[in-house]
Design a protein around this motif. Structure first.
Motif, short mmCIF file in Angstrom:
data_model
loop_
_atom_site.label_atom_id
_atom_site.label_comp_id
_atom_site.label_asym_id
_atom_site.label_seq_id
_atom_site.Cartn_x
_atom_site.Cartn_y
_atom_site.Cartn_z
N ALA A 23 84.93 16.41 48.05
CA ALA A 23 86.05 16.99 48.80
C ALA A 23 85.70 17.12 50.28
CB ALA A 23 86.42 18.36 48.22
N TYR A 28 88.86 17.52 52.58
CA TYR A 28 89.55 18.65 51.97
C TYR A 28 88.72 19.91 52.18
CZ TYR A 28 92.38 15.15 49.51
OH TYR A 28 93.21 14.11 49.20
N ILE A 30 87.29 23.36 51.18
CA ILE A 30 87.05 24.30 50.08
C ILE A 30 86.11 25.36 50.63
CG2 ILE A 30 86.05 24.61 47.79
CD1 ILE A 30 86.83 21.76 47.12
N CYS A 48 84.43 29.14 45.91
CA CYS A 48 84.80 27.72 45.98
C CYS A 48 85.58 27.25 44.75
CB CYS A 48 83.56 26.86 46.16
SG CYS A 48 82.46 26.82 44.73
N VAL A 50 88.32 25.94 42.12
CA VAL A 50 89.45 25.00 42.17
C VAL A 50 90.05 24.88 40.77
CG1 VAL A 50 88.52 23.66 44.09
CG2 VAL A 50 87.92 23.02 41.73
N ALA A 61 83.60 24.63 42.53
CA ALA A 61 83.49 23.26 43.03
C ALA A 61 82.06 22.85 43.33
CB ALA A 61 84.36 23.10 44.28
N THR A 74 93.11 22.03 44.99
CA THR A 74 92.34 22.98 45.80
C THR A 74 93.20 24.02 46.49
OG1 THR A 74 92.45 21.68 47.85
CG2 THR A 74 90.69 21.12 46.29
N ASN A 75 94.54 23.83 46.48
CA ASN A 75 95.40 24.64 47.33
C ASN A 75 96.55 25.31 46.60
OD1 ASN A 75 96.84 22.36 46.76
ND2 ASN A 75 97.20 21.76 48.90
#
Length: 587
Positions: A23, A28, A30, A48, A50, A61, A74-75
């Motif tokens: 990621a 991305y 995290i 972290c 996910v 993660a 992740t979001n």
């Protein structure tokens, strides 16, 4: 390669990597707290987490490996709520004293609290005991701010091999503590500062000198303030101001120190050249006249501390030559005369990438003619704090040069900042002094690199010189053990306590896994661009010997530029304590 999906996007990634690794590489974000690229992941903080399709619970993660067909988010709201809750739990037992904290503005927890808009939902525990330790001149600990990430414990054991800390107590009262709760300075701590470098908050930090120094610069009281700058500071200070890692900022660094109020700015690279002159001649004397071998370099005070505390039998192997910082400061009588001031009216401040340097200046062996040669040490991080507080725009400063007579240096002096650099610089001079011939090549590629232990054989015409280069005290311990057992034999060994050498010491904190490589490339670029690349060809070094020191490794040189070491092992400390108790009747 495996196929994964992150937030709906398809990616081909390397098998065996963690979600966090891929990621980060793909851009991305995290959040993390306990994770650091230098350490093995443990998934302790759960910041972290996910969503992974097929799993009922959120996954960390940092410890979850990618698999073919894995779908990761992740979001999502669930992820964000979990991260926010975990941060709130951390903050429930964390002081809200950011205004007074040494980590303010660079605290990883503070950044995440702002990013996720965390409010003090659970309040603050008022019964949490105080764990404050200021016994060390290098490292201070305020464990009321500890977030239980264990980075300090892990770097001290996994990488440095020192095992100073371990986690004690349970639950929210868990803290990293020393053996029997001893003040850190009474343990075998070598002041390397890797615990402070990796601490994400303000629980462990370098003993702060910067505020006192700012006040002194505003009220000089007739003193002349001199700053000396270490090789690796110039390739890292820019990171504190948003510059690309590995940017060489020598000129701006010098200008910044002048803006802070320093009267003169000298270059520790000059001291490195002087160190090479002494160390190379000391090595040649041991090789030709007889002496204890292998000879170990003595530039790194963390390494010297380790020898004195854990391996006192190797004290005779240490070079008696002082470190570049202390060798530079020890010539204060010379430049005091040049400047027309009394040596005692000079305040010498060293800007260093090293917390152990704060410890080194307190050694009684470094008092010359009744004067403590270096008065204060600030780390690269402290230097940046001073500039930010004074509102000095580092990136917009002009390029300025170091002052003379102690400002000229060679490329050999510059490479001291990276593991293998001291060895390479010494070989450049030792070869030519030993053989009487010019080196056929200046770059000793076999001693370069970032591997923990490296070895090489250098042809000195009439003999082969066997050398080794070590970085990280964990690796140094392995090497010393094998030398003791007769499994390895060398003539000359360079040791740096921190991974990568000085570029990995008390420098700007970074989560970039390639930060050491970037700084190393910058260090070597300085050498490549230098007109003079051998220490013994530095004209100001030649002038110093002619006007002040005489000959390398001579009587005057030993008075000013050399030192000695003492047994500070646990056995010795117990013996001394017992003697004191007997002499005082146990009172």
């Amino acid at each position: 390669m495996v196929t994964i999906y992150i937030n709906g996007d398809k990616h081909e990634v390397e098998e065996g990597k963690t979600i966090l690794e891929v990621a980060s590489q793909l851009g991305y974000h995290i959040p993390t707290l306990c994770h650091h690229p230098e350490l093995q992941p443990i998934g302790a903080c759960r910041i972290c987490v996910v969503e992974v399709e097929g799993f009922k619970t959120l996954q960390p993660a940092c410890t979850t490996k990618v698999a073919d067909g894995m779908v990761i988010r992740t979001n999502t709201e669930r992820v964000e709520n979990a991260v926010k809750l975990n941060l709130e739990l951390v903050m429930a037992n964390h002081p809200h004293e950011c205004m007074y904290c040494e980590a303010d503005g660079r605290c990883e927890l503070q950044k995440l609290v702002h990013m996720y808009d965390v409010q003090p939902t659970f309040g603050i525990s008022v019964s949490f005991p105080k764990y404050i330790d200021t016994s060390s001149p290098s490292i201070h600990r305020d464990l009321t701010k500890c977030i239980k990430c264990q980075r300090c414990v892990r770097v001290c054991s996994e990488i440095q091999g020192m095992n100073i800390y371990s986690m004690i107590e349970r639950g929210y009262e868990t803290v990293p503590e020393t053996e029997f709760g001893l003040p850190v300075y009474e343990t075998n701590c070598i002041s390397c500062g890797q615990c402070a470098y990796l601490c994400p908050v303000g629980a462990i930090y370098e003993a702060p000198t910067w505020k006192k120094l700012l006040h002194m610069l505003e009220n000089k009281n007739g003193k002349v303030f001199i700053a000396q700058t270490a090789p690796s500071v110039r390739v890292a200070i820019g990171e504190e101001f948003g510059m690309e890692p590995g940017t060489v900022s020598t000129g701006k660094m010098v200008a910044a120190l002048r803006r802070l109020g320093f009267d003169y700015v000298f270059d520790t690279n000059f001291g490195a050249d002087l160190t090479i002159m002494e160390e190379a001649h000391e090595l040649l004397h041991r090789l030709t006249k007889g002496g204890v071998l292998p000879m170990f370099t003595s530039c790194c005070p963390g390494w010297v501390n380790m020898v004195e505390k854990e391996f006192p039998e190797f004290i005779p192997n240490l070079s008696t030559t002082k470190s570049p910082m202390q060798i530079m400061s020890s010539t204060r009588e010379y430049f005091a005369k040049k400047l027309g001031v009394a040596p005692e009216n000079i305040v010498m401040v060293a800007v260093m990438p090293c917390t152990a340097k704060k410890d080194e200046i307190e050694r009684s062996q470094h008092v010359v003619n009744g004067i403590k040669v270096t008065d204060y040490v600030i780390t690269t991080r402290e230097f940046a704090k001073m500039l930010k507080l004074k509102g000095i725009s580092f990136v917009n400063l002009p390029e300025e040069k170091h002052d003379s007579p102690l400002g000229a240096s060679s490329g050999a002096g510059a490479i001291f900042g990276v593991t293998g650099g001291v060895m390479e610089a010494a070989l450049r001079t030792a070869y030519e002094k030993f053989t009487g011939e010019k080196l056929p090549r200046l770059v000793f590629s076999e001693v370069r690199g970032l591997d923990g232990i490296r070895e090489a054989e250098v042809d000195f015409k009439t003999r082969k010189l066997k050398v080794a280069i070590v970085n990280g005290t964990g690796n140094a311990k392995k090497l010393l053990k094998e030398i003791k057992e007769g499994k390895r034999n060398y003539d000359f060994v360079e040791v740096m306590a921190c991974m990568g050498g000085c570029i990995g010491g008390g420098q700007p904190k970074s989560l970039d896994p390639d930060i050491i490589k970037k700084r190393a490339r910058a260090i070597y670029s300085i050498d490549e661009m230098s007109v003079i690349r051998r220490s013994h060809e530095n004209p100001e070094i030649i002038q110093l010997y002619e006007e002040f020191i005489g000959e390398p490794n001579g009587h005057i040189a030993h008075h000013y530029l050399h030192t000695y070491y003492t047994d500070r092992s646990k056995a010795k400390r117990r013996q001394e304590k017992s003697s004191v108790e007997k002499s005082t009747g146990g009172k």
